[in-house]
Motif scaffolding. Structure first.
Motif, mmCIF file in Angstrom:
data_model
loop_
_atom_site.group_PDB
_atom_site.id
_atom_site.type_symbol
_atom_site.label_atom_id
_atom_site.label_comp_id
_atom_site.label_asym_id
_atom_site.label_seq_id
_atom_site.Cartn_x
_atom_site.Cartn_y
_atom_site.Cartn_z
ATOM 1 N N SER A 180 0.603 -5.188 24.182
ATOM 2 C CA SER A 180 -0.876 -5.155 23.886
ATOM 3 C C SER A 180 -0.855 -5.909 22.507
ATOM 4 O O SER A 180 0.176 -5.934 21.584
ATOM 5 N N GLN A 228 1.385 -0.669 25.384
ATOM 6 C CA GLN A 228 0.708 0.516 25.883
ATOM 7 C C GLN A 228 0.912 0.736 27.327
ATOM 8 O O GLN A 228 1.144 0.138 28.041
ATOM 9 N N ARG A 230 -1.260 2.044 30.670
ATOM 10 C CA ARG A 230 -2.508 1.954 31.117
ATOM 11 C C ARG A 230 -2.580 2.636 32.480
ATOM 12 O O ARG A 230 -1.746 2.393 33.324
ATOM 13 N N VAL A 236 -6.244 3.253 28.803
ATOM 14 C CA VAL A 236 -4.966 3.398 27.931
ATOM 15 C C VAL A 236 -4.830 4.508 27.447
ATOM 16 O O VAL A 236 -5.812 5.329 26.598
#
Length: 339
Positions: A180, A228, A230, A236
């Protein structure tokens, strides 16, 4: 017959911020076997503006060893305080330090500062653990290191059984693990879920400002990354920040929502990072705090507990010491009542 004076051994000297040779300093930190990202000049500029150093020069005037000093000023005197987002500092040297080097460093620190709230040496300054600097109060802290040169399957085999079981459970949640660049998201998750649980967090005026500045500089230099977790719905639920420098991958910051904690998202993210970097000559530094539950979590990945020394000093005048002690007592009383 002409008699030559014997050459005196090089000694450390105190160098203020106005006299530091920044290019030489950064060359030293980059070349030193134990060089850490925390000690680079741009990093120190952010977390410890006005920093100074103890430096040792060779015959050509080149920096061969140095100790960064995060100098603070209050009530008309200078003191040292370990900066936020810089767990370890200490001595960085192109060659192994000698007992005379340590004695010289101790003398200079004692001469230059009457007060050191806390100053932490790095884990490679191991000689201090056996023979700490005289005239200072000392404490031993720990971080956790995980060498990443084995294959990922070998790394997983070294996880504690309970960690492997929890990872298998977490994988069933179907989280997407990916890089990210959304630092705002990381700060937002931390601010909403973790900051309210920590006494004294200021936010954008301090901690988040430093974090944003560090990430901006490290990203520009190709040393930073965000990851991240998700959900399939696009939410997230956890993120982490890593800095890579000089063969070390440092775990700088993380944040998780309650849903992320329930799903074991941080465990999954760490395992994914280890998968991506397995087989490379890197060491992962968990940058562990002195919190037993967190230390146990980091240790469950097969990491090695590694000690480092921290020093403190208080030679303040008696009235100032009394004022500081009263303030500390008030803060602790507040924490016990409301913390």
């Amino acid at each position: 017959m002409l008699l030559l004076k014997p050459e005196l051994p090089a000694m450390f000297r105190y160098v203020g911020p106005e006299s530091l040779n920044r290019s030489q300093w950064d060359a030293l930190i980059t070349d030193a076997p134990n060089g850490l990202i925390y000690a680079l000049s741009w990093y120190l500029d952010i977390v410890a503006p006005g920093w100074a150093a103890l430096v040792k020069l060779d015959a050509q005037g080149r920096y061969v060893a140095g100790l960064p000093l995060p100098v603070q000023r209050r009530f008309g005197f200078r003191y040292l305080k370990q900066p936020l987002f810089a767990q370890q500092l200490g001595l960085f040297s192109r060659e192994a330090p000698t007992p005379d080097d340590w004695a010289d460093i101790g003398t200079l620190l004692h001469r230059e500062f009457r007060f050191i709230t806390r100053y932490s040496f790095n884990t490679d300054n191991a000689a201090l653990l056996a023979a700490p600097l005289h005239s200072f109060e000392t404490a031993t802290f720990h971080t956790y290191y995980l060498p990443l040169h084995p294959t990922h399957s070998q790394l997983v085999a070294a996880y504690k059984p309970n960690r492997r079981w929890r990872l298998n459970q977490a994988r069933r949640r179907g989280l997407h693990l990916e890089p990210s660049t959304d630092l705002d998201q990381l700060v937002r998750i931390f601010d909403e879920n973790t900051a309210p649980l920590i006494y004294g967090v200021i936010g954008e005026e301090y901690e988040y400002r430093l974090l944003r500045a560090l990430y901006a500089q490290a990203s520009q230099k190709g040393l930073a990354q965000l990851w991240q977790a998700r959900t399939t719905a696009g939410e997230v639920v956890a993120m982490l920040m890593l800095f890579e420098f000089n063969g070390r991958l440092t775990y700088i910051f993380n944040a998780s929502t309650e849903a992320g904690k329930a799903a074991g998202a941080i465990s999954l993210l760490l395992d994914e990072v280890f998968r991506q970097y397995a087989g490379r000559p890197l060491c992962f530094d968990f940058e562990a705090p002195e919190v037993s539950s967190i230390a146990h979590f980091y240790g469950s990945f097969g990491s090695v507990e590694t000690p480092f020394l921290s020093i403190s000093l208080n030679r303040l005048p008696w009235p100032v010491r009394q004022l500081k002690a009263a303030r500390t007592a008030l803060v602790r009383a507040w924490q016990q009542r409301w913390g």
